[in-house]
Scaffold this active site. Sequence first.
Site, PDB file in Angstrom:
ATOM      1  N   ARG A 127      -1.246  16.532 -26.687  1.00 34.99           N
ATOM      2  CA  ARG A 127      -1.050  16.882 -25.273  1.00 34.99           C
ATOM      3  C   ARG A 127      -1.290  18.358 -25.016  1.00 34.99           C
ATOM      4  NH1 ARG A 127       4.605  15.137 -22.938  1.00 34.99           N
ATOM      5  NH2 ARG A 127       5.459  15.215 -25.047  1.00 34.99           N
TER       6      ARG A 127
ATOM      7  N   ILE B  47       1.119   7.812 -35.684  1.00 34.79           N
ATOM      8  CA  ILE B  47       1.775   8.903 -34.948  1.00 34.79           C
ATOM      9  C   ILE B  47       1.027   9.216 -33.651  1.00 34.79           C
ATOM     10  CG2 ILE B  47       2.537  11.318 -35.068  1.00 34.79           C
ATOM     11  CD1 ILE B  47       2.814  11.144 -38.022  1.00 34.79           C
TER      12      ILE B  47
ATOM     13  N   GLY C   8      -1.428  16.507 -39.552  1.00 35.44           N
ATOM     14  CA  GLY C   8      -2.034  16.082 -40.822  1.00 35.44           C
ATOM     15  C   GLY C   8      -1.850  17.123 -41.916  1.00 35.44           C
TER      16      GLY C   8
ATOM     17  N   HIS D 229       8.327   5.910 -26.802  1.00 40.67           N
ATOM     18  CA  HIS D 229       8.240   7.349 -27.052  1.00 40.67           C
ATOM     19  C   HIS D 229       7.695   8.037 -25.801  1.00 40.67           C
ATOM     20  CE1 HIS D 229       8.014  10.949 -29.378  1.00 40.67           C
ATOM     21  NE2 HIS D 229       6.700  10.987 -29.467  1.00 40.67           N
TER      22      HIS D 229
END
Length: 312
Positions: free
Chosen positions: A85, A121, A15, A178
């Site tokens: 992650r 995203i 962001g 993805h």
Amino acid sequence: MARKKIGLIGAGNIGGELANLAVTRQLGDVVLFDIPAKENFAKGKALDLEQASALTGADARVIGTSRWEDVAGADVLIVTAGIPRKPGQSRDDLVATNLPIIRDVADNAKKHCPDAFVIVISNPLDAMVYEFKRRTGAPREKVVGMAGVLDSARFALFLARATGASVKDVRAMVLGGHGDDMVPVLNYCTINGVPVRQLLGKDELAKIVDRTRKGGGEIVGLMGTSAYYAPAVSAIAMAEAYLGDQKRLLPAAAYLQGEYGYDDLYMGVPVVIGAGGVEKIVTVELDDEERAMLKKSADSVQKVVDIVKAAG
Ligand code: APR
């Protein structure tokens, strides 16, 4: 013409970088939104960026907030809300944490920014963008996932380094979900028109394909959290294509309704982005091996989508 309004949902690593790029490229005024516990963090980033604009000369306002009312009427929303992650985790491991977050964001986006072009995203990307569309009921032209541009950039970099070519001259395309089953399509990779298969041997290309598939994990392993510079540039390219009606052909997670033989699924395919949002899904020819890889990737995406659907 009034300035456009760019709502960034999630004021974390991606962001913040999105805000920096949006200001320096003068896409419009920027609203950095985060949860109440992070409101001051968002306000601090916004102030820092506005102070930077006094040096760069970018005419754009940046505010940090935790109030959706401040995001209302945004022309573009880029959603990074959720957790990234950690080493050893797959993107799919994030589903339990990020599902309630994407639902919260979708409900508020529907209420406050019904006309925005939305770029998701948050991971696991294909399932999160699917849920966003399902929850808001927004048309597929207006809801897209950012992954293919990033995965293709990683692929392009590795090809540039292996061939010694300039990154400017590499054209690379990654399709599919993805995740580690994504499909780097060697048949569509060229160095300014010269097929990479003519420049690199099979083994070397296989290694590059493998490194591309694990490209995100490689960075998580090094940094302890996920990438943010390249993801931000990727999403900004998509936002610019929309705002500037550029008609760019970019790989992105789009809602499939029969294209490539898939229905009711988000997955990375080549799309055209212009003022209408995702104006077209482009169907390219794939050979048998690529089709089989795409099927494997789609199956992986579907498994996560099934988890999302089972959650209500
Ligand atoms: N609404 C808005 N923001 C939220 C919400 C919510 N409901 N829930 C969490 N957030 C915020 C967090 O407070 C945090 O500031 O989202 C931000 C995420 O920032 P980071 O933790 O720095 O994560 P980042 O690296 O930016 O990645 C965000 O994108 O690529 C994916 O896997 C990545 O899912 C992750 C997302």
